[in-house]
Design a protein around this motif. Structure first.
Motif, PDB file in Angstrom:
ATOM      1  N   LEU A  12       0.821  -1.203   0.000  1.00 50.70           N
ATOM      2  CA  LEU A  12       0.000   0.000   0.000  1.00 50.70           C
ATOM      3  C   LEU A  12       0.860   1.261   0.000  1.00 50.70           C
ATOM      4  O   LEU A  12       0.597   2.201  -0.753  1.00 50.70           O
ATOM      5  CB  LEU A  12      -0.930   0.004   1.218  1.00 50.70           C
ATOM      6  CG  LEU A  12      -1.890   1.161   1.331  1.00 50.70           C
ATOM      7  CD1 LEU A  12      -2.872   1.156   0.172  1.00 50.70           C
ATOM      8  CD2 LEU A  12      -2.630   1.100   2.641  1.00 50.70           C
ATOM      9  N   LEU A  15       2.432   1.635  -3.519  1.00 55.80           N
ATOM     10  CA  LEU A  15       1.444   2.089  -4.498  1.00 55.80           C
ATOM     11  C   LEU A  15       1.087   3.557  -4.303  1.00 55.80           C
ATOM     12  O   LEU A  15       0.995   4.318  -5.264  1.00 55.80           O
ATOM     13  CB  LEU A  15       0.178   1.234  -4.401  1.00 55.80           C
ATOM     14  CG  LEU A  15       0.247  -0.131  -5.043  1.00 55.80           C
ATOM     15  CD1 LEU A  15      -1.016  -0.914  -4.726  1.00 55.80           C
ATOM     16  CD2 LEU A  15       0.437  -0.029  -6.531  1.00 55.80           C
ATOM     17  N   LEU A  16       0.884   3.966  -3.072  1.00 56.29           N
ATOM     18  CA  LEU A  16       0.555   5.368  -2.817  1.00 56.29           C
ATOM     19  C   LEU A  16       1.711   6.288  -3.174  1.00 56.29           C
ATOM     20  O   LEU A  16       1.502   7.396  -3.679  1.00 56.29           O
ATOM     21  CB  LEU A  16       0.144   5.560  -1.357  1.00 56.29           C
ATOM     22  CG  LEU A  16      -1.222   4.990  -0.992  1.00 56.29           C
ATOM     23  CD1 LEU A  16      -1.449   5.120   0.507  1.00 56.29           C
ATOM     24  CD2 LEU A  16      -2.326   5.665  -1.761  1.00 56.29           C
ATOM     25  N   CYS A  19       1.718   6.503  -7.001  1.00 58.31           N
ATOM     26  CA  CYS A  19       0.562   7.224  -7.536  1.00 58.31           C
ATOM     27  C   CYS A  19       0.559   8.709  -7.197  1.00 58.31           C
ATOM     28  O   CYS A  19      -0.083   9.498  -7.884  1.00 58.31           O
ATOM     29  CB  CYS A  19      -0.727   6.591  -7.020  1.00 58.31           C
ATOM     30  SG  CYS A  19      -0.998   4.954  -7.706  1.00 58.31           S
ATOM     31  N   CYS A  41      -0.450   0.150 -12.540  1.00 60.90           N
ATOM     32  CA  CYS A  41      -0.561   0.855 -11.259  1.00 60.90           C
ATOM     33  C   CYS A  41      -2.015   1.143 -10.928  1.00 60.90           C
ATOM     34  O   CYS A  41      -2.430   1.005  -9.782  1.00 60.90           O
ATOM     35  CB  CYS A  41       0.233   2.157 -11.287  1.00 60.90           C
ATOM     36  SG  CYS A  41       2.005   1.914 -11.295  1.00 60.90           S
ATOM     37  N   CYS A  45      -3.928  -0.298  -7.720  1.00 63.04           N
ATOM     38  CA  CYS A  45      -4.594   0.603  -6.765  1.00 63.04           C
ATOM     39  C   CYS A  45      -6.064   0.232  -6.603  1.00 63.04           C
ATOM     40  O   CYS A  45      -6.592   0.239  -5.493  1.00 63.04           O
ATOM     41  CB  CYS A  45      -4.467   2.053  -7.217  1.00 63.04           C
ATOM     42  SG  CYS A  45      -2.830   2.734  -7.035  1.00 63.04           S
ATOM     43  N   ALA A  49      -7.793  -1.097  -3.199  1.00 63.08           N
ATOM     44  CA  ALA A  49      -8.950  -0.394  -2.638  1.00 63.08           C
ATOM     45  C   ALA A  49     -10.094  -1.360  -2.374  1.00 63.08           C
ATOM     46  O   ALA A  49     -10.738  -1.299  -1.321  1.00 63.08           O
ATOM     47  CB  ALA A  49      -9.397   0.713  -3.591  1.00 63.08           C
TER      48      ALA A  49
END
Length: 54
Positions: A12, A15-16, A19, A41, A45, A49
């Motif tokens: 997480l 990915l954050l 992004c 990506c 994401c 989520a």
């Protein structure tokens, strides 16, 4: 548990970071990765989520 020892949290955070890196600077490579792999990506994401919501 910290993000380093929990794989889901580490994924997480990565990915954050990818992004949200849209500016030049320290995370320039993250922005390049996000630009080149944007469909993957976005899919990652979205999957993360859905996993968090469920």
């Amino acid at each position: 548990m910290t993000a380093l020892f929990n794989f889901q949290s580490l994924l997480l955070v990565v990915l954050l970071t990818i992004c949200t890196c849209t500016f030049l600077g320290v995370f320039y490579k993250g922005a390049r990765i996000g630009e080149r792999l944007s469909p993957y990506c976005a899919l990652a994401c979205f999957t993360m989520a859905v996993y968090i919501v469920i």
